[in-house]
Design an enzyme around this catalytic site. Structure first.
Site, short mmCIF file in Angstrom:
data_model
loop_
_atom_site.label_atom_id
_atom_site.label_comp_id
_atom_site.label_asym_id
_atom_site.label_seq_id
_atom_site.Cartn_x
_atom_site.Cartn_y
_atom_site.Cartn_z
N GLU A 82 35.40 41.86 51.18
CA GLU A 82 35.59 43.30 51.25
C GLU A 82 34.54 43.86 52.21
OE1 GLU A 82 34.40 45.23 47.31
OE2 GLU A 82 34.75 43.16 46.75
N CYS A 114 37.13 42.21 44.86
CA CYS A 114 36.50 40.98 44.35
C CYS A 114 37.51 39.93 43.89
CB CYS A 114 35.55 41.33 43.22
SG CYS A 114 34.26 42.49 43.71
N HIS A 241 34.47 37.29 36.50
CA HIS A 241 33.91 38.13 37.57
C HIS A 241 32.73 38.91 36.97
CE1 HIS A 241 33.29 40.83 40.78
NE2 HIS A 241 33.76 41.88 40.13
#
Lengths: 411, 82
Positions: A82, A114, A241
């Site tokens: 990103e 992500c 994550h």
């Protein structure tokens, strides 16, 4: 079914770090909220580091260890980020050049905040499983930089910089993926985004709620494909994550409450046993964005050091939002493969910055993604900082931007 | 539309807020305050909102939440989907 998965994994955890407590003190953040973040340190970039150098500095040691035979079989290179540096030209094109990969190779950059590294991993697994090119390997590199400064408030001490490189193929040593065992959950929302090359925006509450909804939704989809899957009993470990540890803890607690009918000390004990090992590197490096889940996986393997096969549930989330819950098996080979990478040593060997040094670097690093036509990057003023790095490897560094073309050199 | 009242949603939010953050002052839990003013961090806030939705059987689309909502607005958003 032939095993497929991650054959090798390496991390560029950055070269410099600052204590999270120093960021709190330097910015005057409320120390009462420090515990929520569960951060020790975070990695900090130098002005000649960008998504390309991070990617190459993660993948180069991996490829060096594997030798020329493996390098020549890489037929797909995906960078996920990103932290794009051009609307058209991919980070992958630079990474391909500076890694010296062969010309018969697909190059692509993927973006979905992500989550993207997991989409790339699935693409790489599909290439392997298709058998269209027997023995072909894929290299997936999740690479990002931090733009966090005072504007990011409590996210600043938790935001890292770096990359994770993964080689994917049919000789999986790090993670043997459970084929067909996955669940996805995606919908449009704006919880965090990077609308300009030097601007991050986030709505913390919306982001947390989206993360929690996606964890529940993707796991429910996983269960619809995997008969008898059970959040508590199926997985020996979990890696998720990890923007900061508190988010993972909230996710785990919610799943345990809903699916495990558990609360209080039982949830705490399960978290300590199954999840906490994965948080060690994220708590040192900070949020790596697209590489975050795979940094957590590396930490899990290095901490648990499995001698026998153990099943891991993995949850990938990217704002915007898209998510996936999938699973795989780690074991003695994973322990050996990760030991070769010496990630813990390299994390420990980063050079320490004080707040004033860190804050001074931000003025330069904030513009690292800006597509300038010309820029000279002077390494000289920062070489003293590099001397603080223990056993510093040779690294790729941005040297200049010439007519929008980024030029790099090894220093 | 169920028969949920403002008071029920407000009371459920307050009970969950006190469960998640026991040191919270019950008297300070007022419609015009935000959860963060009351000392709830982002994780606490997500937990309080999620628990309340689960308990009341309400599903609010994520995009309808925004940081900084006061408690009255949270009640409104939930009632809209009750």
């Amino acid at each position: 079914m032939r095993p497929i998965g991650i054959e090798a994994l390496d991390v560029h955890p950055g070269l410099l770090q600052i204590a999270a407590s120093d960021v709190f003190a330097g910015r005057g953040l409320d120390a009462g909220r420090f515990g929520n973040l569960t951060m020790s340190r975070r990695s900090v970039a130098l002005p000649f580091e960008d998504p390309v150098t991070n990617a190459v500095n993660a993948a180069a040691p991996l490829l060096d260890r594997l030798g020329p035979d493996v390098r020549d079989r890489i037929e797909l290179l995906v960078t996920t980020s990103e932290s794009g540096i051009d609307y058209s030209k991919s980070i992958a094109s630079y990474v391909h050049r500076y890694l010296g990969l062969g010309r018969n190779c697909r190059l692509v950059e993927m973006k979905q905040a992500c989550y993207s590294a997991t989409a790339a991993l699935q693409l790489a697994l599909a290439q392997t499983a298709s058998g269209f090119s027997e023995g072909a390997k894929a290299l997936v590199v999740a690479t990002d930089v931090s733009l966090a400064d005072a504007r990011a408030e409590y996210a600043e001490p938790a935001t890292g910089t770096g990359a994770v490189a993964m080689l994917v193929g049919d000789e999986p040593r790090v993670l043997t993926v459970d084929q067909g065992a996955f669940g996805t959950y995606s919908f449009e929302t704006l919880d965090s985004a990077r609308p300009a090359p030097d601007l991050d925006i986030a709505d913390v509450d919306r982001s947390l709620l989206a993360y929690l909804e996606c964890l529940g939704g993707s796991f429910a989809d996983y269960c619809s494909r995997v008969e008898g899957a059970d959040f508590v009993r199926t997985f020996d470990h979990l890696a998720m994550h990890t923007p900061f540890a508190g988010m993972v803890k909230a996710g785990h607690r919610r799943m345990m409450r809903e699916l495990g009918a558990a609360a209080g000390p039982e949830v705490e004990a399960d978290f300590a046993r199954r999840v906490a090992p994965s948080l060690v590197y994220p708590g040192e490096v900070g949020n790596l964005f697209s590489g975050s889940l795979y940094l957590a996986l590396a930490a899990l393997i290095d901490q648990v050091r499995p001698a026998d096969p153990a099943r891991v549930g993995l949850f990938s989330y990217g704002s915007g939002c898209s998510s996936e819950f999938f699973s795989g098996v780690i074991g003695a080979d994973s322990t050996a493969a990760l030991a070769e990478t010496r990630i813990a040593e390299r994390i420990a060997g980063r050079g320490r910055l004080d707040f004033a040094e860190y804050d001074a670097l931000l003025d330069e690093t904030r513009g690292c993604l800006r597509p300038d036509r010309h820029r000279r990057v002077d390494h000289e003023p920062h070489l003293a900082l590099l001397d603080r790095v223990v056993d510093r490897p040779k690294i790729l560094a941005l040297a200049a931007i010439e007519d929008y073309h980024r030029r790099y050199e090894w220093i | 539309m169920s028969d949920l009242t403002r008071t029920q949603v407000f009371d459920t939010l307050r009970r969950n807020a006190l469960d998640v953050v026991p040191e919270l002052d019950p008297a300070a839990f007022a419609a015009e305050r935000t959860l963060s003013e009351l000392g709830c961090n982002s994780i606490d806030r997500a937990e309080i909102v999620t628990l309340t939705m689960e308990e009341l059987g309400i599903v609010v689309p994520v995009h309808e939440f925004q940081q900084g909502y006061d408690i009255a607005t949270l009640v409104d958003v939930m009632l809209k989907h009750a």
